[in-house]
Design an enzyme around this catalytic site. Structure first.
Site, PDB file in Angstrom:
ATOM      1  CE  LYS A  71      -2.362   1.409   3.641  1.00 56.91           C
ATOM      2  NZ  LYS A  71      -3.381   1.436   4.707  1.00 56.91           N
ATOM      3  NE  ARG A 115      -4.862  -1.189   7.413  1.00 56.64           N
ATOM      4  CZ  ARG A 115      -4.224  -0.218   8.043  1.00 56.64           C
ATOM      5  NH1 ARG A 115      -4.733   0.331   9.151  1.00 56.64           N
ATOM      6  NH2 ARG A 115      -3.071   0.231   7.555  1.00 56.64           N
ATOM      7  CD  GLN A 143      -9.832   5.268   9.601  1.00 52.22           C
ATOM      8  OE1 GLN A 143     -10.450   4.237   9.848  1.00 52.22           O
ATOM      9  NE2 GLN A 143      -8.778   5.286   8.812  1.00 52.22           N
ATOM     10  CG  ASP A 164     -16.053  15.669  15.876  1.00 54.05           C
ATOM     11  OD1 ASP A 164     -15.907  16.896  15.664  1.00 54.05           O
ATOM     12  OD2 ASP A 164     -15.373  14.796  15.305  1.00 54.05           O
ATOM     13  N   GLY A 223      -6.246   6.706  16.821  1.00 56.77           N
ATOM     14  CA  GLY A 223      -5.928   7.959  16.153  1.00 56.77           C
ATOM     15  C   GLY A 223      -4.456   8.254  15.956  1.00 56.77           C
ATOM     16  CB  ALA A 224      -1.501   7.918  18.151  1.00 49.50           C
ATOM     17  CG  ASP A 225      -1.614   8.920  11.892  1.00 47.74           C
ATOM     18  OD1 ASP A 225      -1.281   9.918  12.571  1.00 47.74           O
ATOM     19  OD2 ASP A 225      -2.255   9.037  10.833  1.00 47.74           O
ATOM     20  CE  LYS A 229      -1.208  12.997  14.090  1.00 45.39           C
ATOM     21  NZ  LYS A 229      -2.033  12.505  12.962  1.00 45.39           N
ATOM     22  CB  SER A 296      -4.884   0.031  16.380  1.00 48.76           C
ATOM     23  OG  SER A 296      -4.920  -0.236  15.002  1.00 48.76           O
TER      24      SER A 296
END
Length: 330
Positions: A71, A115, A143, A164, A223-225, A229, A296
């Site tokens: 990807k 996924r 998401q 939100d 959320g943390a990527d 973060k 994740s």
């Protein structure tokens, strides 16, 4: 020899969540058993464009089947305002491991959402209380929708609380799911007190405190990527049964990256990898557990597993467009 081109709509229609979840579970198991190859995610920083590219290749042998792919995904925060394009876009090349023929080129953005939701569902299945009926969502972006779709596949969710700061976005979420669930808007504490909580925000300063959570809440920290973060307060991570998807990725750019880099959290505070639980090497939730957290970051093996589901279903349904990429005429 033809290659199948699958649009976001094709992926959305063909990658049924009920099929993606067990495929992603198989991916976690293969990774734990050592039958998957997944080089570290590589980054190309594009400072001049305020963005980056990320390459995520993988091969996995799940026993009854194997699959390979890569990807190519970006994060360009200025895209929506400056170009009318999504912040995140992805392209998945799904290949035959035997011949290396590209079997399909498909939209990776929809695939990522599928996924990611499926990964949260697998974690929730092993770490949430069995009778979980309430789901909290913090962050009502794209998401959040697949979080609901996936988690409701494996727990009898009835009530959903969404939080939100963008009221229009939160209302759109409520309107979307209002016919299926009892959905309402609430603050962070309202969402965090549910049986299951999924956090899907881009924040760099924690927004969920220990006091916000219920006594037995399971948290999917999605959320943390990137470095810096963090959505959950340190106290949560230190107290919880903390499960991760991959040590290298989570310590670099996952929910735990900040406290880990500062030495606040060490390896002793990490219970284990989700794959260890999936294959039975470690227990999931047990009766004495209080808060559980799944960190994740998203793994390339998950993309490959989901791509296989999308490809096979598309072939069966005769979806997508075929083209002769290699010029063989076959």
């Amino acid at each position: 020899m033809s290659v199948l081109l699958l649009s976001s709509e094709n992926v959305r229609d063909c990658a049924e969540m009920s099929d993606v979840i067990p495929a992603v579970e198989d991916a976690f198991a293969a990774y734990e058993r050592g039958t998957a190859q997944m080089p570290a995610k590589s980054y190309i920083d594009l400072v001049e464009y305020n963005g980056d590219f990320r390459a995520m290749p993988a091969y996995m042998d799940a026993g009854e089947w194997d699959a390979a792919g890569i990807k190519w995904v970006n994060v360009h925060p200025d895209n929506p305002d400056d170009h009318g394009l999504p912040t995140v876009m992805g392209t998945m090349i799904y290949s035959d491991p035997d011949t290396a023929l590209p079997l399909a080129i498909m939209d990776g953005t929809e695939l990522t959402m599928k996924r990611t939701g499926a990964a949260a569902a697998v974690a929730t299945d092993y770490l949430a209380v069995e009778d979980a009926t309430s789901l909290g969502i913090i962050g009502a972006g794209v998401q959040s929708y697949t979080q609901v779709q996936a988690i409701s596949e494996i727990r009898p969710i009835r009530d959903i609380v969404v939080s939100d700061p963008d009221d229009e976005r939160a209302q759109a979420f409520v309107d979307h799911f209002g016919d299926e669930f009892s959905v309402r808007k609430g603050d962070i504490a309202d969402a965090a007190s549910c049986d299951v909580l999924s956090t899907v925000t881009p924040v760099r300063d924690p927004i969920v405190s220990r006091e916000d959570l219920g006594d037995h809440t399971h948290v999917n920290a999605m959320g943390a990527d990137a470095e810096g973060k963090q959505e959950l307060a340190d106290e949560i991570l230190l107290e919880a049964k903390l499960v991760i998807d991959d040590h290298a990725q989570t310590t670099h750019s996952g929910e735990i990256n900040v406290p880990y880099s500062e030495g606040t959290l060490t390896d002793e505070g990490i219970y284990g990898d989700l794959g260890e639980i999936v294959v039975g090497g470690k227990d999931g939730r047990i009766e004495d557990d209080s808060i559980t957290v799944f960190d994740s970051t998203g793994l390339a093996i998950q993309d490959v597993a989901a791509a296989r589901v999308a490809y096979r279903a598309a072939r069966e349904a005769e979806e997508g467009a075929e083209f002769d990429l290699l010029g063989t005429g076959r």
